[in-house]
Motif scaffolding. Structure first.
Motif, PDB file in Angstrom:
ATOM      1  N   VAL A 130      -4.977 -12.220   7.378  1.00  0.00           N
ATOM      2  CA  VAL A 130      -6.236 -11.464   7.401  1.00  0.00           C
ATOM      3  C   VAL A 130      -6.637 -11.285   8.856  1.00  0.00           C
ATOM      4  O   VAL A 130      -6.514 -12.216   9.654  1.00  0.00           O
TER       5      VAL A 130
ATOM      6  N   LEU B 121     -13.397  -7.066   8.561  1.00  0.00           N
ATOM      7  CA  LEU B 121     -12.205  -7.770   8.063  1.00  0.00           C
ATOM      8  C   LEU B 121     -11.215  -6.791   7.469  1.00  0.00           C
ATOM      9  O   LEU B 121     -11.597  -5.766   6.896  1.00  0.00           O
TER      10      LEU B 121
ATOM     11  N   LYS C  88      -8.961 -13.715  -0.124  1.00  0.00           N
ATOM     12  CA  LYS C  88      -9.919 -12.736   0.406  1.00  0.00           C
ATOM     13  C   LYS C  88     -11.351 -13.257   0.214  1.00  0.00           C
ATOM     14  O   LYS C  88     -12.194 -13.173   1.114  1.00  0.00           O
TER      15      LYS C  88
ATOM     16  N   ASP D  75     -14.112 -14.136   3.073  1.00  0.00           N
ATOM     17  CA  ASP D  75     -15.460 -13.581   3.026  1.00  0.00           C
ATOM     18  C   ASP D  75     -16.494 -14.691   3.109  1.00  0.00           C
ATOM     19  O   ASP D  75     -17.508 -14.571   3.816  1.00  0.00           O
TER      20      ASP D  75
ATOM     21  N   THR E 269     -20.704  -9.291   6.841  1.00  0.00           N
ATOM     22  CA  THR E 269     -19.279  -8.946   6.805  1.00  0.00           C
ATOM     23  C   THR E 269     -19.089  -7.552   6.214  1.00  0.00           C
ATOM     24  O   THR E 269     -19.896  -7.097   5.397  1.00  0.00           O
TER      25      THR E 269
ATOM     26  N   TRP F 166     -15.508  -5.282   4.912  1.00  0.00           N
ATOM     27  CA  TRP F 166     -14.039  -5.112   4.850  1.00  0.00           C
ATOM     28  C   TRP F 166     -13.726  -3.667   5.183  1.00  0.00           C
ATOM     29  O   TRP F 166     -14.428  -2.751   4.731  1.00  0.00           O
TER      30      TRP F 166
ATOM     31  N   HIS G 296     -10.527  -0.541   5.849  1.00  0.00           N
ATOM     32  CA  HIS G 296      -9.204  -0.083   5.466  1.00  0.00           C
ATOM     33  C   HIS G 296      -9.088   1.343   5.955  1.00  0.00           C
ATOM     34  O   HIS G 296     -10.063   2.093   5.828  1.00  0.00           O
TER      35      HIS G 296
END
Ligand code: NDP
Ligand code: A1CAB
Length: 275
Positions: free
Chosen positions: A121, A138, A149, A153, A162, A164, A166
């Motif tokens: 990660v 992340l 995951k 977190d 936080t 995530w 992509h």
């Protein structure tokens, strides 16, 4: 207190690793091991060792946090895989290092553990994490399980907000915006102070007013449900003093262009560190 955070192996306890560790300990961290040459002040149940060779054989962390400089990653990862293939197989490997991709990190780990399929990660936190006010982007590599995951977190939520992202390349933008971002804010505080002195304010007065303006504005933004744009509007009387300053700062060729160039330089540096 909420459920304790699981045992970690923290590799590198400098500015970022240290900030995260302090916050995690404050949140209740299961007995963990820190590898660093400087830090010696941790009390039981945590343990500081100087090298990977000193990790206790019966220590099985849920996560390995890599917080060394990207330029130092390769020997660390290769040695970790050679000495403790079990950790590489079982733990989630969380890199806070700028630039280095999940595939590069996996490749380094596989040099000495060819059959491993490391769960990597990338987390890009920032130093306000030390006071629980961090912001972390992340990205989870292919081999990361949903439980890993969730664990990541939990770890990073314990030190702030936080998000995530992509695809993986977006971590470089996160680095440019929030990983490095505190430095831009502190630069603003520095420049406000220095400019105030150069315009005639006493140094102590300049320092006080600059610090409180930056920290108070940040806190107001934190507590408000309004956008930054609206909070800025509330300072700006039509035809007033703020409008005169903003006409300079926010002119397309000034702050907007300069910030864009700065963030692009940051992303470019991530690409250089990756290669
Ligand atoms: N600082 C920040 O705001 C942020 C940093 N990061 C990332 O965090 C990472 C660390 O940065 P930062 O904390 O600023 O750097 P620091 O230099 O402050 O910390 C790195 C630490 O790792 C130690 N170290 C070096 N080699 C090893 C090794 N082989 N085993 C164990 N420890 C080792 C260093 O010791 P020594 O001095 O003896 O080499 C140092 O204490 C970087 O990859 C950076 O990209 C990410 C987000 C924000
Ligand atoms: O300056 C750096 O490279 C690191 C990454 C983000 C903040 N500090």
């Amino acid at each position: 207190m909420s459920e304790p955070l699981p045992s970690l192996l923290l590799v590198g306890c400098g500015q970022m690793g240290g900030a995260l560790l302090n916050a995690w300990i404050a949140h209740g961290l299961e007995p963990s091991v820190v590898i660093d040459r400087h830090r010696e002040d941790l009390s039981s149940p945590h343990q500081v060792v100087r090298a990977l060779t000193d990790i206790p054989a019966d220590f099985h962390p849920a996560a390995v946090i890599l917080a060394v400089k990207p330029q130092k990653a390769r020997p660390v990862l290769e040695e970790l895989a050679r000495l403790r293939p079990d950790i590489v197989t079982d733990a989630v490997i969380v890199s806070v290092m700028a630039g280095l991709s999940t595939s590069t990190i996996s490749a380094f780990l596989k040099t000495n553990a060819p059959t491993a399929r490391p769960a990597v990660v990338r987390a890009m936190p920032n130093t306000p994490s030390a006071i629980g006010r961090g912001a972390t982007g992340l990205f989870a590599g292919n081999a990361v399980t949903p439980a890993q995951k969730t664990l990541c977190d939990r770890l990073l939520s314990a030190v702030g907000a936080t998000a995530w992202v992509h695809p993986e390349e977006q971590i470089d933008i996160v680095t440019a915006v929030s990983g490095s971002g505190p430095a831009y804010v502190f630069l603003l505080a520095e420049l406000l102070e220095k400019t105030a002195v150069s315009m005639g304010l006493a140094p102590d007065t300049a320092r006080l007013l600059a610090r409180k303006t930056v920290s108070g504005s940040g806190e107001l933004l934190e507590r408000s449900s309004e956008d930054a744009t609206e909070l800025r509007r509330r300072v700006t009387s039509p035809g007033g003093t703020t409008a005169a300053a903003l006409a300079v700062l926010d002119a397309p060729d000034n702050c907007p262009r300069i910030l864009r160039e700065a963030l692009e330089a940051n992303v470019l540096r991530s690409h250089e560190l990756a290669s």
